[in-house]
Design a protein around this motif. Structure first.
Motif, PDB file in Angstrom:
ATOM      1  N   LEU A  99     -24.123 -26.885 -31.448  1.00 39.24           N
ATOM      2  CA  LEU A  99     -24.917 -25.859 -32.127  1.00 39.24           C
ATOM      3  C   LEU A  99     -25.146 -24.693 -31.181  1.00 39.24           C
ATOM      4  CD1 LEU A  99     -27.832 -27.885 -33.765  1.00 39.24           C
ATOM      5  CD2 LEU A  99     -25.667 -27.162 -34.809  1.00 39.24           C
ATOM      6  N   SER A 100     -25.187 -23.499 -31.727  1.00 39.20           N
ATOM      7  CA  SER A 100     -25.665 -22.342 -30.978  1.00 39.20           C
ATOM      8  C   SER A 100     -27.191 -22.376 -30.940  1.00 39.20           C
ATOM      9  CB  SER A 100     -25.205 -21.051 -31.657  1.00 39.20           C
ATOM     10  OG  SER A 100     -25.840 -20.920 -32.911  1.00 39.20           O
ATOM     11  N   TYR A 101     -27.764 -21.575 -30.058  1.00 37.55           N
ATOM     12  CA  TYR A 101     -29.221 -21.453 -30.031  1.00 37.55           C
ATOM     13  C   TYR A 101     -29.729 -20.927 -31.370  1.00 37.55           C
ATOM     14  CZ  TYR A 101     -33.823 -19.473 -29.065  1.00 37.55           C
ATOM     15  OH  TYR A 101     -35.159 -19.154 -29.125  1.00 37.55           O
ATOM     16  N   TYR A 102     -28.991 -20.016 -31.967  1.00 34.56           N
ATOM     17  CA  TYR A 102     -29.404 -19.477 -33.262  1.00 34.56           C
ATOM     18  C   TYR A 102     -29.566 -20.600 -34.291  1.00 34.56           C
ATOM     19  CZ  TYR A 102     -27.461 -15.073 -31.384  1.00 34.56           C
ATOM     20  OH  TYR A 102     -27.176 -13.970 -30.620  1.00 34.56           O
ATOM     21  N   GLU A 103     -28.603 -21.508 -34.286  1.00 36.93           N
ATOM     22  CA  GLU A 103     -28.649 -22.603 -35.264  1.00 36.93           C
ATOM     23  C   GLU A 103     -29.787 -23.579 -34.953  1.00 36.93           C
ATOM     24  OE1 GLU A 103     -24.449 -23.160 -34.369  1.00 36.93           O
ATOM     25  OE2 GLU A 103     -24.098 -23.532 -36.511  1.00 36.93           O
ATOM     26  N   ALA A 104     -29.958 -23.885 -33.670  1.00 36.07           N
ATOM     27  CA  ALA A 104     -31.044 -24.787 -33.299  1.00 36.07           C
ATOM     28  C   ALA A 104     -32.393 -24.203 -33.720  1.00 36.07           C
ATOM     29  CB  ALA A 104     -31.007 -25.044 -31.784  1.00 36.07           C
ATOM     30  N   PHE A 105     -32.564 -22.918 -33.469  1.00 32.55           N
ATOM     31  CA  PHE A 105     -33.798 -22.237 -33.835  1.00 32.55           C
ATOM     32  C   PHE A 105     -33.991 -22.248 -35.354  1.00 32.55           C
ATOM     33  CE2 PHE A 105     -36.052 -18.447 -35.214  1.00 32.55           C
ATOM     34  CZ  PHE A 105     -37.171 -18.418 -34.385  1.00 32.55           C
ATOM     35  N   ALA A 106     -32.923 -21.935 -36.089  1.00 34.44           N
ATOM     36  CA  ALA A 106     -33.020 -21.867 -37.554  1.00 34.44           C
ATOM     37  C   ALA A 106     -33.359 -23.237 -38.133  1.00 34.44           C
ATOM     38  CB  ALA A 106     -31.704 -21.345 -38.145  1.00 34.44           C
ATOM     39  N   TYR A 107     -32.761 -24.272 -37.559  1.00 35.10           N
ATOM     40  CA  TYR A 107     -33.067 -25.617 -38.040  1.00 35.10           C
ATOM     41  C   TYR A 107     -34.557 -25.918 -37.865  1.00 35.10           C
ATOM     42  CZ  TYR A 107     -33.266 -30.623 -38.569  1.00 35.10           C
ATOM     43  OH  TYR A 107     -33.618 -31.882 -38.992  1.00 35.10           O
ATOM     44  N   ALA A 108     -35.084 -25.587 -36.696  1.00 32.69           N
ATOM     45  CA  ALA A 108     -36.503 -25.846 -36.433  1.00 32.69           C
ATOM     46  C   ALA A 108     -37.408 -25.051 -37.382  1.00 32.69           C
ATOM     47  CB  ALA A 108     -36.839 -25.523 -34.972  1.00 32.69           C
ATOM     48  N   GLN A 168     -29.302 -27.852 -48.118  1.00 31.70           N
ATOM     49  CA  GLN A 168     -30.383 -27.098 -48.758  1.00 31.70           C
ATOM     50  C   GLN A 168     -30.240 -25.594 -48.531  1.00 31.70           C
ATOM     51  OE1 GLN A 168     -34.288 -28.681 -48.393  1.00 31.70           O
ATOM     52  NE2 GLN A 168     -33.608 -30.812 -48.672  1.00 31.70           N
ATOM     53  N   GLY A 169     -29.048 -25.173 -48.116  1.00 33.91           N
ATOM     54  CA  GLY A 169     -28.793 -23.726 -48.036  1.00 33.91           C
ATOM     55  C   GLY A 169     -29.290 -23.070 -46.772  1.00 33.91           C
ATOM     56  N   GLY A 170     -29.431 -23.832 -45.714  1.00 29.37           N
ATOM     57  CA  GLY A 170     -29.939 -23.268 -44.462  1.00 29.37           C
ATOM     58  C   GLY A 170     -29.130 -22.100 -43.948  1.00 29.37           C
ATOM     59  N   TYR A 171     -27.822 -22.136 -44.133  1.00 29.39           N
ATOM     60  CA  TYR A 171     -26.981 -21.044 -43.632  1.00 29.39           C
ATOM     61  C   TYR A 171     -26.973 -19.835 -44.561  1.00 29.39           C
ATOM     62  CZ  TYR A 171     -24.963 -23.812 -39.817  1.00 29.39           C
ATOM     63  OH  TYR A 171     -24.774 -24.523 -38.657  1.00 29.39           O
ATOM     64  N   GLN A 172     -27.618 -19.975 -45.719  1.00 27.41           N
ATOM     65  CA  GLN A 172     -27.627 -18.862 -46.667  1.00 27.41           C
ATOM     66  C   GLN A 172     -29.004 -18.188 -46.780  1.00 27.41           C
ATOM     67  OE1 GLN A 172     -25.939 -21.988 -47.806  1.00 27.41           O
ATOM     68  NE2 GLN A 172     -24.319 -20.934 -46.682  1.00 27.41           N
ATOM     69  N   ASN A 173     -29.988 -18.691 -46.050  1.00 24.94           N
ATOM     70  CA  ASN A 173     -31.340 -18.157 -46.191  1.00 24.94           C
ATOM     71  C   ASN A 173     -31.784 -17.469 -44.905  1.00 24.94           C
ATOM     72  OD1 ASN A 173     -34.066 -17.703 -46.407  1.00 24.94           O
ATOM     73  ND2 ASN A 173     -34.424 -19.554 -47.630  1.00 24.94           N
ATOM     74  N   PHE A 174     -31.838 -16.142 -44.939  1.00 28.38           N
ATOM     75  CA  PHE A 174     -32.139 -15.348 -43.732  1.00 28.38           C
ATOM     76  C   PHE A 174     -33.493 -15.670 -43.126  1.00 28.38           C
ATOM     77  CE2 PHE A 174     -33.846 -12.984 -47.274  1.00 28.38           C
ATOM     78  CZ  PHE A 174     -35.102 -12.658 -46.815  1.00 28.38           C
ATOM     79  N   ASN A 175     -34.394 -16.267 -43.931  1.00 27.85           N
ATOM     80  CA  ASN A 175     -35.753 -16.503 -43.428  1.00 27.85           C
ATOM     81  C   ASN A 175     -35.811 -17.388 -42.189  1.00 27.85           C
ATOM     82  OD1 ASN A 175     -37.858 -15.163 -44.996  1.00 27.85           O
ATOM     83  ND2 ASN A 175     -36.891 -16.214 -46.734  1.00 27.85           N
ATOM     84  N   TYR A 176     -34.823 -18.245 -42.039  1.00 24.39           N
ATOM     85  CA  TYR A 176     -34.865 -19.168 -40.897  1.00 24.39           C
ATOM     86  C   TYR A 176     -34.278 -18.583 -39.629  1.00 24.39           C
ATOM     87  CZ  TYR A 176     -35.337 -22.148 -44.984  1.00 24.39           C
ATOM     88  OH  TYR A 176     -35.735 -22.673 -46.173  1.00 24.39           O
ATOM     89  N   TRP A 177     -33.647 -17.434 -39.729  1.00 19.64           N
ATOM     90  CA  TRP A 177     -32.799 -16.949 -38.643  1.00 19.64           C
ATOM     91  C   TRP A 177     -33.380 -15.744 -37.927  1.00 19.64           C
ATOM     92  CZ3 TRP A 177     -28.235 -19.572 -37.590  1.00 19.64           C
ATOM     93  CH2 TRP A 177     -27.858 -20.535 -38.538  1.00 19.64           C
TER      94      TRP A 177
END
Lengths: 379, 379, 379, 379
Positions: free
Chosen positions: C275-284, C220-229
């Motif tokens: 996963l990095s912390y950044y990725e774990a946080f973005a997923y949440a 769903q584009g999680g790595y392309q959407n700055f809003n999660y990061w």
């Protein structure tokens, strides 16, 4: 002499006249100095090498300036590091102009004296030094403005013209030729040591490579084919994602370029400009020709039209057989740069009048291209 | 031919015999490849350029190896990036030796055929290629061991000897000389294009600069005085805090050096080694002499004793007037490195027998010094 | 105690048994140490902190090793810099095993004595220290093998298992809870200072986030959407071109991953890992939930199944209110890392048995992901 | 509201009034923006978030400015990259002031309307946003002037005062306390989510650490003893050769500092300023005390005198339990910075009046120190 001095000093300021105050202090890259710095440094040269040495009446304008505006003369002492020139907002532009006036006036008085050969020689170097900085000023101003998101217009000066239509090659016969400056007129130390070289038959193009020629190289995948490139050049292309000369921008399917007169469509009849040595070499490889050596260029130069763009040669910048560097600080002028640079010959539309000759050896590192550089082919 | 092939192959392995398995895979710097990589890459050359092309019976040892052990041939395809050669722990050393045996045996059979001139030429290049890597192996092994905190001993091979006491200069007369390889024997493409050069009178030292000579330069502050250095060299000295040749260590007031035979006191009678071009140039400046050009060196070489260390010249590595690079992948051998490198002439104690000649053009970047480099003066 | 000591020592070596000699010395990144270094450093710990201090009969194995295998204890003296651990090919692996045997034997004898509480405490730390390195060894071996172009197989150990199907959340009631280690059993200094915290109502997932869950985020584009990061995480994603967890590779339209058992298709039922912390946080963020704090995790832990992957929490690694760091070198164990790291709780399939507990505070920098890290959600 | 709006707008310009034009455009570091950029960006905020959204009569001043003066709002679109803000010499300062006037006038008219709660909330944020930039302007101006070799004088504003002589500690009792903003007045989203925390007994100093105190730390070798430092802080000290707070210079045996009022001797009675978190932490370690957490600070704040320097706390900048970030671009204001930053509490002499409160959470990375940062001890 006084008239010539004042004219050259005035010319430096004229080049800056289209700038706003903000443009004077910013340094967009390590290799490009702020205009204010050029204005001050060319003044520093007169103060440091002429007035404080030979004019006992001279009053130094400001004791800090000797440190602030030294470029690279280790002999003179410590200096502001090159990459931080752009951080100096003080002294302000206005004070730098006052410094210029102070020094120019002192020089004007000083030049009325009966001067020794030694002093006259240094003054001659100072005039040529200031002219060299005039050309650098044009490069640096173009680079600064060309990096602005808004592409501001500088003006109609220093614009190139179309290359003549008549093409063809000049043939030069094998034999011994003399290279280097001759006679009493001024030249830099790196042009001296006139000496013989043996040159093999070659043919050199009467015209410069044009934007139109170069577009063919681009369109035929020149930037994507490693075969044309030095290993180092190929690395440079890929790391920096180079796809065209500096200042070129592709918009939809057309190529545009930033010029000092604004953003324009690339004119195919103009000589191509703002190439690195890597690009000039790759273009020649693609054409199955080569660049001239600086010796070939000098020998052929009287039969060529030159002066629009500096022409990359295939010669490394090295000492002539009997090179003698000057004593003292002025010995740092040329010799210490004789490694890992390539020679360019000719002159450009940004070169001041009376500052070009066929023996002039310009030089830049192979990846530099903010100067007005192009090429001519040999077969 | 078969005997020569097998002897050269064996020599490569002999150079590695004093190593422990751990030494084979590690890459201590981007410029130094792991020994295992050399063993594999020299084998890859035979497989890639001879066996898979001309031997229809040949069975490729492992399909991945074409990718894993390509050095820099873009023509051949993708490859492992140079700085990551040292990360490849697999295939293990044992398998690389099996790969060598597999390829050597196939070559031995193949060489019994009646081979065309085209194939024989490539084989000749392959033999010379492997000899070049033998010399690089010695450099890289020394660098790896010299970086160990424990300074392990490699052995008594590749140790230099004292420079002869008889000194003096050879004088060469002004005139036209021919430069470049002549005759039918093997040479690299960069030596071809034999051509005339005009040379002015010069005198060249019969002996190499020794450690003792160089110690004087150090003791008299040569590394602290910018006057002797290129601007770029002065930056290199200061950024890297260089104070002596590579492998030299000052302990209390004495100078020691790591040699392949262990940690030893610097012997003043031996030729100085492991200098960058910057250092060689600075030393000559300090002596108020200069380095020879590669043309001067070649002309004088028959009257010199050479072969202990590669000698930096004052010539940039550029194409001879009629340079033609080979077609295909082997065209990437030399030409693409002809920018920002300086020529060294002669040979070193690590150069394989039968792999040196007076026209040989070695080249390295100006800051490199892990190869066996020294200098000779000209006045 | 002797049995436990020997078992732990043996376990360290067992982890290395599938390696070839070449694998032991190479360091594929600054953060990953060579296996040989772990083998030597865990031995150095016993020699440095126990034998040379408390065993008057002990003979040091080699005087250089104190310097060569110090990790980061400034108190102990100079040391090999971390990024150059991988350059040490000497001592060879065989000698490091001999060093291990020498030290283990000396310890075995020493442990037969009647030891003071002080010594026993240090031994307990040494055992836990070696267990921590066992887990790091698994990470570093996986990283080394996973960087090989050939993806070699290590074996079937340390492989994770499918997450249970039963889902849902555990509810925890608002109130005061006690945090930190209690009782006489071993813990690290950073778990001490048991203290009260006030916790608000929360619900925590019974299951870990799985590969299948995470694939949805990717798709769903999680790595392309700055809003999660985080701003910093977004920079990390773009600079490093991150598109998936470490070791994941997209081939055509399928996701594969390198595991210690070789290259396999991503199993959607397994917990997501690396996963990095950044990725774990973005997923949440994408899930509109959040990570637990380390306090929430500790309070809920008795009602959770944990131990497959370390779970990123939303707590920075900081001292507990009454944190006291130990005197001397062992005081450098934990405290000095308490800045710019995030806490992970739980344990992983690479954690040695008897080396996990609910108060254990693991910590890594936010961009690290070569350890076995995953996450659990809170709402 | 109109009066308050105009007063704040005017204040921003007043801060810049001692500057010369040259000072406005230069960016001396990635973290410090040029004053011109602050002037334009605070104006951009009103245009982007208020006028173009809610004022249908508004005419955009210049279509490029939305791109040129966006700071970090990904939601709004592309933007000039942070490190290149200092290259924009155009638009010139004069035009930026015209832009300010244009927008301020439009706002003045717009504010006369009957505005919805939604709009009023954004205006409140805009006012606070501009006040935050006023403080950043002071930091950035000081940094720019402090980097000039000539140390120019800005003026007598924003100068700190001596710390009171009366010393001692305030004692706080163990128990549950409420943290976070309460009531209807303005606060940032990161202060919301008022919640309970459990706090253990502690004592907090009534006074800030002074220059005199800190000089003792320097004189007793605080910067040379790794025991006081985080591992990361110790690396920072050594890589950057840090020996004192920012702007301090040792001349012979005395310590001087650059202040906005010029170069002055360090006054031992003033609070120490321009420390990184690493330094604040190390100082506390040396004193065998510690920094307060942000919760301790907030609880004790009513009994402390604060407001001269921002006080580093030992709390990482993380979300409060019920943190909700705003929708849209304003959601990028705070939340995305919640990793690898430490909280500072209080206010400084550069903080605008009416822009401080005890729940305010300021935050910076641990190595930053160009802001007005100091510390207070807890035991």
């Amino acid at each position: 002499m006084i008239a010539r001095f004042l004219e050259i000093r005035q010319k430096t300021e004229a080049i800056c006249s289209p700038l706003c105050i903000e443009d004077y202090s910013v340094q967009p890259s390590e290799f490009a100095s702020p205009p204010k710095w050029h204005l001050a440094h060319t003044t520093w040269f007169w103060e440091e090498f002429v007035l404080t040495k030979y004019d006992s009446d001279y009053v130094v304008y400001h004791p800090d300036f000797s440190y602030l505006f030294n470029s690279y003369y280790n002999t003179v002492g410590k200096r502001v590091l090159r990459p931080t020139r752009g951080l100096m907002t003080r002294p302000p532009v206005e004070e730098v102009y006052a410094y210029r006036t102070h020094v120019s006036k002192a020089m004007e008085l000083f030049l009325k004296n009966d001067l020794s050969k030694e002093v006259l020689d240094i003054i001659e170097i100072g005039l040529n030094h200031e002219q060299q900085h005039q050309e650098l000023l044009v490069y640096d101003i173009k680079y600064l403005l060309g990096m602005q998101p808004t592409f501001p217009i500088y003006g109609n000066d220093f614009m190139t013209t179309a290359e003549k239509q008549e093409t063809g090659f000049v043939s030069i016969k094998e034999g011994i030729y003399e290279i280097g400056h001759q006679g009493e007129s001024f030249c830099f130390d790196n042009e001296l040591g006139r000496h013989k070289v043996y040159i093999t038959d070659f043919e050199i193009s009467k015209t410069l490579v044009t934007n139109g020629d170069y577009l063919e190289f681009i369109n035929q995948g020149g930037y994507q084919n490693f075969n044309y490139w030095h290993d180092e050049g190929w690395g440079w292309v890929n790391e920096n994602k180079i796809e065209a000369p500096l200042y070129w921008h592709k918009i939809e399917n057309d190529w545009y370029q930033y010029t000092l007169n604004g953003f324009e469509k690339v004119n195919p009849d103009f000589p191509v400009m703002h190439l690195s040595y890597y690009e000039a070499f790759a273009y020649a490889e693609w054409k199955a020709m080569r660049l001239p050596t600086e010796f070939e260029w000098e020998v052929a130069s009287t039969q060529l039209q030159w002066g629009k763009v500096w022409e990359w040669t295939n010669s490394a910048y090295l000492a002539y057989p009997n090179f003698n560097k000057a004593a003292g600080a002025l010995g740092e002028y040329n010799g210490k740069f004789m490694v890992n640079q390539m020679v360019l010959r000719g002159a450009s539309i940004a070169t001041p009048e009376n500052h070009s000759r066929k023996t002039y050896r310009n030089f830049f590192q192979a990846n530099m291209r903010w100067h007005f550089s192009g090429l001519r082919l040999v077969k």
